[in-house]
Scaffold this active site. Structure first.
Site, mmCIF file in Angstrom:
data_model
loop_
_atom_site.group_PDB
_atom_site.id
_atom_site.type_symbol
_atom_site.label_atom_id
_atom_site.label_comp_id
_atom_site.label_asym_id
_atom_site.label_seq_id
_atom_site.Cartn_x
_atom_site.Cartn_y
_atom_site.Cartn_z
ATOM 1 C CG HIS A 98 -0.390 -0.058 2.625
ATOM 2 N ND1 HIS A 98 0.668 -0.744 2.895
ATOM 3 C CD2 HIS A 98 -0.511 0.897 3.654
ATOM 4 C CE1 HIS A 98 1.114 -0.514 4.238
ATOM 5 N NE2 HIS A 98 0.388 0.380 4.604
ATOM 6 C CG ASP A 147 4.806 2.649 7.576
ATOM 7 O OD1 ASP A 147 3.930 2.753 6.868
ATOM 8 O OD2 ASP A 147 4.585 1.809 8.148
#
Ligand SMILES: [Zn+2]
Length: 280
Positions: A76, A80
């Site tokens: 996704h 991060d």
């Protein structure tokens, strides 16, 4: 799978014959020990979740690669997981594949060469990976199944060591629970999460996670039912998350909102003048 359950900084070769892991230097409350970047394949490589745009981490990925990197996949587009993709593409010439980022302030607007959909297959010389759409944590979340050993790279759909935050409106609790249930239909050997170490016995873990969410949902439901006049989200947070450290309540409030949205969508609760009440 040797040393499957160890978590060491730096490169971890041989999670499986064809899988290595490098932990990005971004440890924190939401990222645990840091984001896991996985290198899949031997003669040609697929990188899953390059992580943040951190030059030392991206150089470590290149140094650990046992062959040319052909693909960069993102589970996704949260900050991060995805920002390193652009620079790693520059350094390696690999093709970036993922679902397109939704327009939120916590998504990296990733430039995607190949837009993936559920069931799409990515092949290298010695490994094949299949995309499994798992919305919930993020609408564009994909898990990746390594066909050769039934290892599922779960990104932030399933983390080890902490509960996944569902952040509405892009995060959606109903979709999240459905995505967990959908994975029960797959034949999985081991889970390789975006944070933390490998998780064995995937069915047990999936059932545990579903039960955990159902218990939380019931705690919220019961608190509302007991109140009679309805409860605000602030009151619900302190009663339904009384087992969660106050330092995490800022994040718990997001998942609480996601649970409440689900209960409203399911027709169980209504929101009237800032208070959640039972529909019955
Ligand atoms: Zn993450």
């Amino acid at each position: 799978m040797k040393d499957s359950y160890e978590l060491v900084p730096g490169v971890m070769q041989g999670l499986d014959a064809a899988v290595a892991r490098i932990i990005a230097p971004n440890a924190g409350v939401m990222t645990g020990p840091g984001t896991n970047t996985y290198l899949v394949g031997t003669h040609e490589l697929i990188v899953i979740d390059p992580g943040p745009d951190d030059e030392s981490h991206l150089r470590a990925i290149l140094a650990a690669a046992t062959g040319p990197i052909r693909w960069i996949l993102c589970t996704h587009t949260h900050m991060d997981h995805a920002p390193g993709a652009a620079r790693l593409k520059q350094l390696s010439g690999a093709t970036v594949a993922a679902m397109v980022a939704p327009r939120t302030d916590h998504d990296f607007q990733l430039s995607v060469d190949r837009v993936l959909a559920d069931g799409d297959v990515i092949e290298c010389r010695d490994v094949t990976v299949r995309a499994v759409h798992t919305p919930g944590h993020a609408s564009n979340h994909l898990c990746y199944l390594l066909e050769q050993n039934r290892m599922l790279f779960t990104g932030d759909h399933i983390m080890q060591g902490s509960t996944v935050v569902i952040w509405p409106p892009d995060g959606n609790m109903r979709a999240y629970m459905e995505s967990l249930r959908s994975l029960l239909k797959l034949d999985l050997a081991v889970l390789a999460p975006g944070h933390g170490h490998l998780i064995g016995h995937p069915r047990d873990e999936l059932n545990r996670l579903i039960e955990h969410r159902l218990r939380r949902e019931d705690k919220i439901r019961q608190a509302v039912l007991r109140s009679g006049t309805g409860l605000t989200i602030e009151t619900l947070l302190s009663s339904a998350y009384d087992d969660v450290s106050r330092s995490l309540h800022e994040w718990a409030a997001l998942s609480l909102q996601a649970h409440l949205d689900k209960l409203v969508a399911d027709g169980e609760l209504r929101l009237i003048a800032g208070r959640y009440r039972s529909s019955s």
